[in-house]
Write a protein that holds these residues in place. Structure first.
Motif, PDB file in Angstrom:
ATOM      1  N   SER A  22       2.329   1.750  -3.591  1.00  0.00           N
ATOM      2  CA  SER A  22       1.391   1.777  -4.712  1.00  0.00           C
ATOM      3  C   SER A  22       1.068   3.214  -5.111  1.00  0.00           C
ATOM      4  O   SER A  22       0.720   4.051  -4.270  1.00  0.00           O
ATOM      5  CB  SER A  22       0.109   1.041  -4.347  1.00  0.00           C
ATOM      6  OG  SER A  22      -0.822   1.145  -5.403  1.00  0.00           O
ATOM      7  N   THR A  23       1.140   3.498  -6.408  1.00  0.00           N
ATOM      8  CA  THR A  23       0.784   4.821  -6.933  1.00  0.00           C
ATOM      9  C   THR A  23      -0.410   4.737  -7.875  1.00  0.00           C
ATOM     10  O   THR A  23      -0.933   5.762  -8.310  1.00  0.00           O
ATOM     11  CB  THR A  23       1.975   5.441  -7.697  1.00  0.00           C
ATOM     12  OG1 THR A  23       2.403   4.525  -8.721  1.00  0.00           O
ATOM     13  CG2 THR A  23       3.145   5.718  -6.761  1.00  0.00           C
ATOM     14  N   LYS A  35      -4.368   0.227  -5.713  1.00  0.00           N
ATOM     15  CA  LYS A  35      -4.504   0.491  -4.285  1.00  0.00           C
ATOM     16  C   LYS A  35      -5.879   0.053  -3.782  1.00  0.00           C
ATOM     17  O   LYS A  35      -5.997  -0.549  -2.709  1.00  0.00           O
ATOM     18  CB  LYS A  35      -4.287   1.974  -4.015  1.00  0.00           C
ATOM     19  CG  LYS A  35      -4.007   2.286  -2.557  1.00  0.00           C
ATOM     20  CD  LYS A  35      -3.236   3.582  -2.409  1.00  0.00           C
ATOM     21  CE  LYS A  35      -2.669   3.717  -1.008  1.00  0.00           C
ATOM     22  NZ  LYS A  35      -1.756   4.849  -0.887  1.00  0.00           N
ATOM     23  N   LYS A  65      -4.216   4.094  -8.538  1.00  0.00           N
ATOM     24  CA  LYS A  65      -5.453   4.162  -7.750  1.00  0.00           C
ATOM     25  C   LYS A  65      -6.203   2.830  -7.772  1.00  0.00           C
ATOM     26  O   LYS A  65      -6.709   2.370  -6.754  1.00  0.00           O
ATOM     27  CB  LYS A  65      -6.321   5.292  -8.301  1.00  0.00           C
ATOM     28  CG  LYS A  65      -7.612   5.506  -7.525  1.00  0.00           C
ATOM     29  CD  LYS A  65      -8.385   6.701  -8.080  1.00  0.00           C
ATOM     30  CE  LYS A  65      -9.721   6.876  -7.345  1.00  0.00           C
ATOM     31  NZ  LYS A  65     -10.476   8.035  -7.865  1.00  0.00           N
ATOM     32  N   LEU A  84       0.829  -1.210   0.000  1.00  0.00           N
ATOM     33  CA  LEU A  84       0.000   0.000   0.000  1.00  0.00           C
ATOM     34  C   LEU A  84       0.865   1.262   0.000  1.00  0.00           C
ATOM     35  O   LEU A  84       0.530   2.261  -0.662  1.00  0.00           O
ATOM     36  CB  LEU A  84      -0.927   0.002   1.217  1.00  0.00           C
ATOM     37  CG  LEU A  84      -2.079  -0.999   1.174  1.00  0.00           C
ATOM     38  CD1 LEU A  84      -2.766  -1.077   2.542  1.00  0.00           C
ATOM     39  CD2 LEU A  84      -3.097  -0.624   0.095  1.00  0.00           C
ATOM     40  N   GLN A 122      -9.032   5.017   3.854  1.00  0.00           N
ATOM     41  CA  GLN A 122      -8.305   5.093   2.582  1.00  0.00           C
ATOM     42  C   GLN A 122      -9.220   4.729   1.412  1.00  0.00           C
ATOM     43  O   GLN A 122      -9.155   5.363   0.353  1.00  0.00           O
ATOM     44  CB  GLN A 122      -7.096   4.158   2.614  1.00  0.00           C
ATOM     45  CG  GLN A 122      -5.978   4.598   3.527  1.00  0.00           C
ATOM     46  CD  GLN A 122      -4.758   3.695   3.403  1.00  0.00           C
ATOM     47  OE1 GLN A 122      -4.145   3.612   2.330  1.00  0.00           O
ATOM     48  NE2 GLN A 122      -4.397   3.021   4.485  1.00  0.00           N
TER      49      GLN A 122
END
Length: 638
Positions: A475-476, A481, A478, A472, A632
């Motif tokens: 991770s970039t 994630k 979306k 997490l 999140q």
């Protein structure tokens, strides 16, 4: 079961053993993950066992270099069995006890290594008749060993308390202080020789409810056909049910859900009678053995207080608003007007494929576990490089995954690896078990090295939590994630909330039976339905069909077991949170936990490492992580 064994329940649940293992070997059980998580490769693409490259096979020759060496150890174990009776009637002095314990340890270790090796050879190729026979031969040796030493526990427990105290305090028996202390603790619940013999004779009868349910559930119960996503009629089975609930097609999910519970509803009277018989059997044993309740009898083996169980339920009740919040979010992500019970396993994001070859899975897992320090990573790499792991599926190989091994050699891990996220988490999970065994075995003598089932899932799940945090953090994307967060949130839902709901159901039905109240199908369904209403909240449509789910849960025949999933996950989440926030002090405490094996009671081992499961704190820490996951996910949906 002799004095050195603490628990066979996991082995018996997995069906790996029929009957008793003699001694300390019984503690060392493989820990499995669900095979439905691992995608099956078509048979025509599978290699035969002798075609699997050496770098993808575990090195069982590290345990026994040849069949001749196995045979030699087997003969040595047989001779020890012949010697076992020489202590009978003499176990009232420190010297006799010490000699007897030493013989048991030697016999137990040999029996363990023989059985583990034979069984793992059989798991490589389950159709191989040579290893089928070897496994049966080793199992029979274990039974013979148990019979030969069966007099030991009753004879020691027949000693006066004053004599037991004298032996516990004797310096000559310092290596066995914990063994003797544990035996003294059990003395109050051991009956006379004649009464114990009578209970032993009805042991087979006591298994009847579980056996009857197993036959009905696995052999006789037939589900109807339903239509899959393409409109084709397909057979609904136990194995395919979750797959249908994970379908993106809502009609498929609904039809599978209704078909399963309609089928169980037709058998509700029989299954209710079976479950009620199991509950009443438990009540009988708790009263005969002078326990205050079935719950306290079930917790006694691990020396767990009733408060650990009730704290779990009470603290999860406090946290139910989080569960309800997640259900509201799930409804929003699915884009449905109402969230139904058959929507709980539906994918929340479009299929996100993570292609992770085994070499990459090893690298990423190692990166994720960096917070555990240099020594842990060095040991992990040793496992990668030195034949601990059997990697890929081959023809007739056992499905699923487990960690196993025998004291005196390194641990082993069986995988059926696919290049996906599930398989990477399985690697992290099983190496958590393996390193727990490695550290315990290297720090402790044989008798104290094996950890209990209460502790078994802590190290494995800590690894998963640390790996998830790493993924997490880096991770970039979306979509990636959200995929990871969904995976993690559903672990909390299924492992903590759902298992706690099961645990509460067991507590309620046993308390009703202890008061003499009925357990009709209507009673069981009403209790179960009300719990679903409580746990899932008013924004969830709790379909009436779910009231029959109690009828399909096999764990209810291994009473008061499922709470360990929730406590283990909570303890692991607490450990990972402390490790990430505190760094080295928390790591040192955690490594101390890994090195403690079964040298003390489970609750004490955890407490020394900074996780007090007798308090609500670890569960609250786990819930704070769950809340962060939900937050999140909510941010990503804005």
């Amino acid at each position: 079961m002799t004095f050195a064994a603490r628990s066979l329940s996991a082995l018996l649940v997995l069906g790996l053993l029929q009957g008793d293992f003699s001694s300390a070997a019984a503690n060392r059980q493989p820990v499995l993950v669900s095979s439905h998580l691992l995608r099956r490769i078509p048979m025509e693409q599978l290699l035969k066992r002798n075609e699997v490259p050496a770098e993808n096979r575990w090195k069982l020759e590290d345990m026994f270099a040849s069949q001749q060496e196995w045979d030699k150890t087997y003969d040595e174990a047989k001779k020890l069995i012949e010697e076992a009776s020489k202590f009978q009637g003499k176990l009232n002095t420190a010297s006799a006890l010490k000699e007897c314990f030493e013989l048991d340890d030697e016999l137990s270790l040999k029996t363990e290594r023989l059985y583990v090796y034979a069984h793992m050879r059989q798991d490589e190729d389950t159709a191989n008749p040579v290893y089928q026979a070897l496994s049966q031969k080793a199992k029979k040796l274990g039974v013979d060993s148990g019979e030969a030493l069966s007099y030991v526990t009753p004879e020691i427990l027949a000693l006066p308390v004053e004599k037991l105290d004298e032996l516990i305090a004797d310096p000559a028996l310092s290596e066995y202080t914990f063994t003797l202390t544990e035996m003294k603790r059990q003395k109050a619940h051991v009956l006379s020789k004649a009464e114990e013999a009578l209970l032993a004779q009805v042991g087979t009868l006591s298994q009847a409810p579980q056996n009857i349910f197993g036959m009905l559930n696995n052999a006789d119960l037939k589900f109807p056909k339903i239509k899959d996503e393409t409109g084709k009629e397909v057979e609904l089975t136990h194995g395919s049910y979750i797959k249908f609930l994970e379908s993106p097609n809502r009609e498929v999910r609904q039809n599978a859900f209704k078909a399963v519970y309609d089928t169980y509803a037709k058998q509700k009277n029989t299954i209710a009678a079976t479950l009620s018989a199991n509950v009443n059997k438990n009540v009988f044993y708790s009263r005969v053995r002078k326990y205050p309740s079935v719950l306290e009898m079930s917790l006694f083996g691990d020396n767990i207080s009733k408060e650990v169980y009730t704290n779990l339920i009470d603290t999860i009740h406090e946290s139910l608003p989080l569960m309800h919040r997640y259900m509201k979010l799930r409804q929003k992500l699915l884009g449905v007007d109402e969230l139904h019970m058959y929507d709980l396993f539906a994918p929340l994001v479009d299929e996100y494929k993570m292609d992770i070859p085994f070499a990459e899975a090893k690298r990423i897992t190692k990166e994720g576990l960096k917070p555990l320090g240099v020594d842990y990573l060095k040991t992990l790499q040793e496992g990668y490089d030195n034949g601990w792991i059997d990697v890929y599926e081959n023809e007739n190989k056992r499905t699923g995954a487990y960690s196993w091994g025998a004291y005196g050699t390194h641990p082993y891990v069986l995988l059926n690896h696919n290049d996906n996220l599930n398989s990477m988490f399985t690697l992290a999970h099983e190496m958590g078990h393996a390193l727990h065994s490695y550290y315990s075995d290297n720090a402790l003598k044989y008798r104290d090295a094996q950890y209990t089932i209460f502790l078994a899932e802590v190290a494995s799940t800590t690894n998963e939590a640390l790996l998830m945090h790493y993924l997490l953090e880096k991770s970039t994307d979306k979509k990636e994630k959200m995929y990871l967060l969904t995976y993690y949130a559903d672990q909390f839902r299924t492992t903590v909330f759902r298992q706690t709901m099961f645990a509460e159901f067991e507590k309620i039905v046993h308390e009703r039976a202890e008061k003499g109240d009925s357990l009709t199908p209507q009673d069981l369904s009403s209790i179960y339905y009300d719990l679903n209403l409580k746990y899932y909240g008013e924004d969830m449509v709790v379909d009436k069909d779910i009231e029959m789910e109690w009828a399909r849960i096999p764990h209810f025949y291994n009473s008061f077991y499922v709470y360990k999933y929730a406590t283990g996950f909570s303890a692991a989440t607490s450990f990972s949170k402390q490790i990430l926030e505190e760094g080295k002090p928390a790591v040192d405490r955690y490594l101390g936990f890994l090195k403690s094996g079964g040298s003390d009671y489970s609750i004490n081992i955890l407490k020394k490492a900074g996780v007090d499961m007798s308090s609500p704190q670890p569960i609250r820490e786990a819930m704070s992580v769950f809340e962060d996951v939900i937050e999140q996910m909510e941010q990503l949906t804005k």
